[in-house]
Enzyme design. Structure first.
Site, short mmCIF file in Angstrom:
data_model
loop_
_atom_site.label_atom_id
_atom_site.label_comp_id
_atom_site.label_asym_id
_atom_site.label_seq_id
_atom_site.Cartn_x
_atom_site.Cartn_y
_atom_site.Cartn_z
CG HIS A 1 -3.87 -0.81 -6.78
ND1 HIS A 1 -4.17 -0.25 -5.72
CD2 HIS A 1 -3.75 -2.21 -6.52
CE1 HIS A 1 -4.59 -1.12 -4.92
NE2 HIS A 1 -4.26 -2.29 -5.21
NE ARG B 1 -4.42 -1.11 -0.05
CZ ARG B 1 -4.54 -2.28 -0.84
NH1 ARG B 1 -3.77 -2.49 -1.76
NH2 ARG B 1 -5.69 -2.67 -0.84
P1 NAP Z 1 -2.30 -10.31 5.77
O1 NAP Z 1 -2.48 -12.12 5.46
O2 NAP Z 1 -3.14 -9.81 6.50
O3 NAP Z 1 -0.97 -10.20 5.97
C1 NAP Z 1 -0.28 -9.01 6.51
C2 NAP Z 1 1.09 -9.38 6.96
O4 NAP Z 1 1.58 -7.98 7.39
C3 NAP Z 1 1.22 -10.26 8.28
O5 NAP Z 1 2.43 -11.28 8.11
C4 NAP Z 1 1.39 -9.35 9.59
O6 NAP Z 1 1.97 -9.83 10.55
C5 NAP Z 1 2.30 -8.17 8.83
N1 NAP Z 1 2.03 -6.96 9.47
C6 NAP Z 1 0.88 -6.35 9.80
N2 NAP Z 1 1.00 -5.06 10.67
C7 NAP Z 1 2.48 -5.38 10.88
C8 NAP Z 1 3.09 -4.47 11.45
N3 NAP Z 1 2.68 -3.48 12.28
N4 NAP Z 1 4.65 -4.76 11.83
C9 NAP Z 1 5.07 -5.81 11.11
N5 NAP Z 1 4.35 -6.82 10.21
C10 NAP Z 1 3.03 -6.53 10.32
O7 NAP Z 1 -2.60 -9.84 4.22
P2 NAP Z 1 -2.23 -10.34 2.80
O8 NAP Z 1 -3.35 -10.92 2.39
O9 NAP Z 1 -1.05 -10.98 2.67
O10 NAP Z 1 -2.19 -9.05 2.20
C11 NAP Z 1 -1.04 -7.82 2.40
C12 NAP Z 1 -1.42 -6.53 1.59
O11 NAP Z 1 -1.13 -6.68 0.17
C13 NAP Z 1 -2.81 -6.15 1.71
O12 NAP Z 1 -3.36 -5.50 2.94
C14 NAP Z 1 -3.18 -5.32 0.68
O13 NAP Z 1 -2.55 -3.91 1.03
C15 NAP Z 1 -1.76 -5.44 -0.24
N6 NAP Z 1 -2.54 -6.08 -1.68
C16 NAP Z 1 -2.15 -5.40 -2.75
C17 NAP Z 1 -2.86 -5.84 -4.15
C18 NAP Z 1 -2.04 -5.12 -5.20
O14 NAP Z 1 -2.68 -5.57 -6.11
N7 NAP Z 1 -1.23 -4.52 -5.29
C19 NAP Z 1 -3.48 -7.03 -4.02
C20 NAP Z 1 -3.95 -7.61 -2.96
C21 NAP Z 1 -3.23 -7.23 -1.60
P3 NAP Z 1 1.42 -11.10 11.35
O15 NAP Z 1 1.58 -12.25 10.59
O16 NAP Z 1 2.34 -11.36 12.44
O17 NAP Z 1 0.07 -10.76 11.70
#
Ligand code: NAP
Length: 313
Positions: free
Chosen positions: A276, A228
């Site tokens: 994006h 993001r």
């Molecule tokens: P997720 O499963 O919720 O994973 C988020 C990860 O970030 C987890 O490992 C979490 O740690 C870690 N995290 C969160 N807050 C943190 C902090 N303060 N310090 C350190 N680590 C932290 O999310 P996801 O499904 O992998 O998706 C991640 C992001 O990708 C989404 O939120 C979205 O913004 C982005 N995304 C982008 C696209 C695009 O096309 N560009 C598409 C889809 C998603 P824990 O494991 O310890 O909870």
């Protein structure tokens, strides 16, 4: 028990993409699709299949709602909605994950292999002095080891990269050196020759990459950000690109989207802007996740992929 009313609340044009896969997936999950609709009286709705850019922003009239099932992995536009008082599930979709893995691996390989030199430097001069390095000699750090980050880290391990990862909580992933929390951040930054950002947008991750953290990365480090926009302090990034501290940034997400035409990122020689498109939810696989959650709701079983409203993701 009557059939659940399932409101599809996304941009209306998405209905054509989702209607058939949702009906198929509901049937497969043993849930009636008779209540799957584009419009319904709010007080009759049991589940909302939701995109945060839909017209539904006030959940108050949805008095019998059991859950909101987000079509997007990112929930920052809905997680703070105080009218939402029922469970919120985010999207974890194998199609979305596959797309993200492919996009990240592609951009990591581009920078690792130095492909730009030959793509942009075709000038009739035979420069064969430098052969690309091997993946095992490259340190890549994936920031965020959730559904997407973990899969990307594993794919990079599969290619032989020296992979580390950083998350909020401790993780064990084969072949990945895992760091966690504030205490582990410096160690992760120090080895990030290539950093892939797959963190959610929360108050705790805003501007995580600022002047001081960028300064802790190896000189000439590459940032690949499909996470993001707010993860990065843009002014600090531009300054770090100017000094060469950061060698290149491939950015798929921005604080303001669409990225305004006069944004300096567009014209910067060491920035790649992608609009994006790193990945998106795929209707066929995502529909199965949604149908499974509705089946669970109807059976009184716990929902999958619930958002921690306090943590914001
Ligand atoms: P997720 O499963 O919720 O994973 C988020 C990860 O970030 C987890 O490992 C979490 O740690 C870690 N995290 C969160 N807050 C943190 C902090 N303060 N310090 C350190 N680590 C932290 O999310 P996801 O499904 O992998 O998706 C991640 C992001 O990708 C989404 O939120 C979205 O913004 C982005 N995304 C982008 C696209 C695009 O096309 N560009 C598409 C889809 C998603 P824990 O494991 O310890 O909870």
């Amino acid at each position: 028990m009557s059939d659940p009313v399932i409101l599809f609340a996304a941009r209306p044009e998405r209905w054509a993409t989702y209607e058939a896969p949702l009906r198929t997936a509901l049937a497969k999950a043993g849930v009636s699709d008779s209540g799957l609709v584009l419009q319904a009286a709010p007080e009759t709705v049991d589940y909302i299949v939701y995109a945060p850019n839909s017209e539904v922003q006030d959940f108050t009239p949805y008095t019998r709602l059991k859950a909101v099932l987000n079509l997007w992995a990112g929930v920052e536009q809905v997680v703070g909605n105080e009218t939402l008082r029922v469970p919120l599930a985010r999207m974890v979709d194998s199609g979305l994950t596959d797309g993200m893995v492919e996009w990240c691996v592609g951009h990591v390989l581009r920078h690792h292999l130095g492909m730009d030199v030959h793509i942009h430097g075709q000038d009739g001069i035979w420069r064969n002095g430098e052969v690309p390095p091997l993946a095992r000699d490259r340190n890549v750090v994936v920031f965020g080891l959730g559904a997407l980050g973990r899969a990307v880290a594993e794919a990079l391990v599969g290619l032989g990269f020296n992979v580390s990862g950083w998350a909020r909580s401790e993780k064990r992933i084969d072949g990945v050196s895992c760091f966690a929390g504030d205490d582990g951040l410096a160690a992760a930054l120090e080895r990030a020759e290539i950093a892939v950002l797959l963190l959610p947008d929360t108050p705790a991750t805003t501007d995580l990459f600022h002047a001081e953290t960028l300064a802790q990365m190896p000189h000439g480090a590459v940032i690949v950000n499909p996470g993001r926009g707010p993860l990065i302090d843009d002014t600090a990034l531009l300054a770090a690109l100017h000094t060469g501290k950061i060698g290149h940034a491939t950015l798929d997400v921005f604080r303001v989207e669409p990225l305004p035409a006069d944004d300096p990122f567009w014209a910067h020689p060491n920035v790649t802007v992608t609009p994006h498109i790193a990945s998106e939810t795929r209707a066929d696989t995502a529909s199965e996740v949604i149908a499974e959650n509705i089946r669970r709701g109807e059976a009184g079983e716990p929902f999958l992929h619930l958002v921690d409203r306090e943590a914001g993701y």
